[in-house]
Design a protein around this motif. Structure first.
Motif, PDB file in Angstrom:
ATOM      1  N   THR A 266      -9.630 -48.694 -20.068  1.00  0.00           N
ATOM      2  CA  THR A 266     -10.203 -48.764 -21.420  1.00  0.00           C
ATOM      3  C   THR A 266      -9.697 -47.643 -22.330  1.00  0.00           C
ATOM      4  O   THR A 266     -10.334 -47.314 -23.325  1.00  0.00           O
ATOM      5  CB  THR A 266     -11.746 -48.667 -21.350  1.00  0.00           C
ATOM      6  N   THR A 267      -8.552 -47.065 -21.965  1.00  0.00           N
ATOM      7  CA  THR A 267      -8.023 -45.947 -22.748  1.00  0.00           C
ATOM      8  C   THR A 267      -6.564 -46.208 -23.111  1.00  0.00           C
ATOM      9  O   THR A 267      -5.670 -46.055 -22.269  1.00  0.00           O
ATOM     10  CB  THR A 267      -8.147 -44.628 -21.942  1.00  0.00           C
ATOM     11  N   PRO A 268      -6.304 -46.614 -24.354  1.00  0.00           N
ATOM     12  CA  PRO A 268      -4.928 -46.956 -24.729  1.00  0.00           C
ATOM     13  C   PRO A 268      -4.043 -45.727 -24.938  1.00  0.00           C
ATOM     14  O   PRO A 268      -3.988 -45.155 -26.024  1.00  0.00           O
ATOM     15  CB  PRO A 268      -5.104 -47.758 -26.025  1.00  0.00           C
TER      16      PRO A 268
ATOM     17  N   VAL B 215       9.994 -48.015 -23.840  1.00  0.00           N
ATOM     18  CA  VAL B 215       8.606 -47.654 -23.534  1.00  0.00           C
ATOM     19  C   VAL B 215       7.794 -47.608 -24.837  1.00  0.00           C
ATOM     20  O   VAL B 215       6.674 -48.126 -24.911  1.00  0.00           O
ATOM     21  CB  VAL B 215       8.529 -46.291 -22.804  1.00  0.00           C
ATOM     22  N   ALA B 216       8.392 -47.026 -25.864  1.00  0.00           N
ATOM     23  CA  ALA B 216       7.711 -46.950 -27.162  1.00  0.00           C
ATOM     24  C   ALA B 216       7.447 -48.354 -27.707  1.00  0.00           C
ATOM     25  O   ALA B 216       6.374 -48.623 -28.269  1.00  0.00           O
ATOM     26  CB  ALA B 216       8.550 -46.129 -28.142  1.00  0.00           C
ATOM     27  N   ALA B 217       8.395 -49.256 -27.513  1.00  0.00           N
ATOM     28  CA  ALA B 217       8.231 -50.632 -28.001  1.00  0.00           C
ATOM     29  C   ALA B 217       7.101 -51.344 -27.245  1.00  0.00           C
ATOM     30  O   ALA B 217       6.318 -52.102 -27.838  1.00  0.00           O
ATOM     31  CB  ALA B 217       9.542 -51.402 -27.859  1.00  0.00           C
ATOM     32  N   ILE B 218       6.996 -51.081 -25.942  1.00  0.00           N
ATOM     33  CA  ILE B 218       5.907 -51.678 -25.150  1.00  0.00           C
ATOM     34  C   ILE B 218       4.560 -51.162 -25.682  1.00  0.00           C
ATOM     35  O   ILE B 218       3.593 -51.918 -25.839  1.00  0.00           O
ATOM     36  CB  ILE B 218       6.075 -51.342 -23.645  1.00  0.00           C
ATOM     37  N   CYS B 219       4.528 -49.889 -26.004  1.00  0.00           N
ATOM     38  CA  CYS B 219       3.297 -49.274 -26.522  1.00  0.00           C
ATOM     39  C   CYS B 219       2.896 -49.909 -27.858  1.00  0.00           C
ATOM     40  O   CYS B 219       1.733 -50.261 -28.072  1.00  0.00           O
ATOM     41  CB  CYS B 219       3.530 -47.776 -26.674  1.00  0.00           C
TER      42      CYS B 219
ATOM     43  N   ASP C 183      -0.448 -52.112 -28.844  1.00  0.00           N
ATOM     44  CA  ASP C 183      -1.345 -51.793 -29.959  1.00  0.00           C
ATOM     45  C   ASP C 183      -1.462 -52.966 -30.929  1.00  0.00           C
ATOM     46  O   ASP C 183      -2.543 -53.248 -31.446  1.00  0.00           O
ATOM     47  CB  ASP C 183      -0.864 -50.530 -30.673  1.00  0.00           C
ATOM     48  N   ASP C 184      -0.336 -53.663 -31.166  1.00  0.00           N
ATOM     49  CA  ASP C 184      -0.375 -54.836 -32.061  1.00  0.00           C
ATOM     50  C   ASP C 184      -1.330 -55.899 -31.519  1.00  0.00           C
ATOM     51  O   ASP C 184      -1.960 -56.631 -32.279  1.00  0.00           O
ATOM     52  CB  ASP C 184       1.025 -55.456 -32.197  1.00  0.00           C
ATOM     53  N   LEU C 185      -1.391 -55.974 -30.195  1.00  0.00           N
ATOM     54  CA  LEU C 185      -2.265 -56.970 -29.552  1.00  0.00           C
ATOM     55  C   LEU C 185      -3.700 -56.457 -29.388  1.00  0.00           C
ATOM     56  O   LEU C 185      -4.561 -57.171 -28.869  1.00  0.00           O
ATOM     57  CB  LEU C 185      -1.700 -57.344 -28.171  1.00  0.00           C
TER      58      LEU C 185
END
Ligand code: PSU
Ligand code: MN
Length: 327
Positions: A171-173, A231-235, A239-241
């Motif tokens: 539960t911690t993005p 990795v940044a793109a996955i992050c 967040d977009d989702l």
């Protein structure tokens, strides 16, 4: 409302007087440097403190903590070492505070559930991955580098010993860079729990899940990223989702620097047997096993621990920089 910590006040702890500043928020303190970097969109990497309060022996603990901060600063990244100082959960401990927490003397291991107790009863604490991730995320930090994560202990089916690192990360993005979990844990069960908890595990340039002291734990993972930008793109996609779980970036130690795997297996089985014999349970288990391994390997495990940490901090810095360059 249970009340707040109140205004800044003098606190005496172990004969040492300090000022508890609650300037940033009533609940926890963020250093000015960290707050400014976060607000300015500059790269910041959070670092935990259990690694130097309970994970590494003195004096290597302080050396490793300072080295991690300097490594980041050398790359233009702001370090945010997280811990509890005289009851104040702090994101961005000062050098003096790190020195003080490293020197032992009643510093507790503080996981997320311990934070309110530490705050109210004003003790010093080294924060675990769970408590560190929680505080770092609330301070707006996106990347956190550590050595090894907590996970499912062997025998958890009857002992219920599973680290709160896992449930907190669900539960911690935040992105957590680690070298996997040590094989003092049940790696297979831990990977299953990550799946259940919607926590993605991404290997850095590998689909072999690292085993902390060794580059391959023997368990495969599905995804790999090959650059900090990926990795940044996955992050960003997470967040977009609006997905709220952490991303685990698993960064293996180089094969030529790993601990000889067969030798490790032998030491681990003795470590478990000794923990059982001594009746070690709960939060004492991980520090006990690590200490046993350090003694049995004449400190060789400590060298690897430090090497692994250095690698992860360095990669964390690269990811934090890549995040600031996201379109
Ligand atoms: N794993 C290690 N070294 C450590 C820890 C984990 O290889 O020092 C520390 C981390 O701070 C982690 C904590 O968050 O132990 C997990 O403790 P527990 O299993 O009691 O949740
Ligand atoms: Mn535990």
């Amino acid at each position: 409302m249970c009340g707040s910590l109140g205004e800044s006040e003098q606190i005496t702890f172990n004969g040492e007087t300090t000022v508890s500043s609650t300037s940033t928020s009533a609940a926890f303190h963020v250093s000015e440097q960290v707050a400014a970097a976060v607000a300015g969109g500059r790269p910041v990497v959070a670092l935990e403190s259990t690694i130097f309060t309970h994970g590494l022996p003195r004096p290597r603990n302080l050396e490793a903590a300072v080295e991690a901060e300097e490594l980041l600063r050398g790359h233009g990244v702001v370090p945010a070492t997280v811990g509890v100082f005289a009851g104040v959960p702090t994101v961005g401990l000062s050098r003096e505070q790190i020195v003080s927490l490293s020197s032992g003397g009643g510093v507790k291991k503080v996981s997320l559930r311990d934070l309110p107790v530490a705050a109210a009863l004003r003790f010093h604490g080294g924060t675990t991955v769970a408590a560190t991730a929680f505080l770092a995320h609330r301070a707006g930090i996106k990347v956190f580098a550590t050595g090894g994560l907590g996970g499912v202990h062997h025998g958890a089916a009857t002992s219920f010993d599973e680290s709160a690192d896992m449930t907190t990360l669900a539960t911690t993005p935040i992105i957590v860079v680690s070298a996997g979990v040590k094989s003092i844990l049940d790696v297979a069960a831990t990977l299953e729990r990550f799946e259940t908890l919607n926590i993605p595990v991404v290997g850095y340039k590998t689909t072999k899940y690292p085993g902390f002291y060794v580059s391959d734990s023997g368990f495969a993972i599905e995804h790999a990223a090959s650059t900090p930008e990926e990795v940044a793109a996955i992050c960003s996609a997470r967040d977009d989702l609006h997905i709220e779980s952490a991303i685990l970036l698993a960064n293996p130690i180089a094969e030529d620097k790993q601990f000889p795997p067969a030798e490790l297996d032998h030491i681990l089985s003795r470590a478990w047997a000794q923990a059982e014999k001594n009746g070690i349970t709960g939060k004492d288990t991980t520090p006990f096993l690590l200490d046993f391994i350090q003694r049995e390997t004449n400190g060789r495990s400590v060298n690897i621990n430090v090497e692994v940490y250095r690698n992860n901090v360095s990669l964390g810095g690269e990811v934090a920089i890549a995040l600031t360059r996201q379109p």
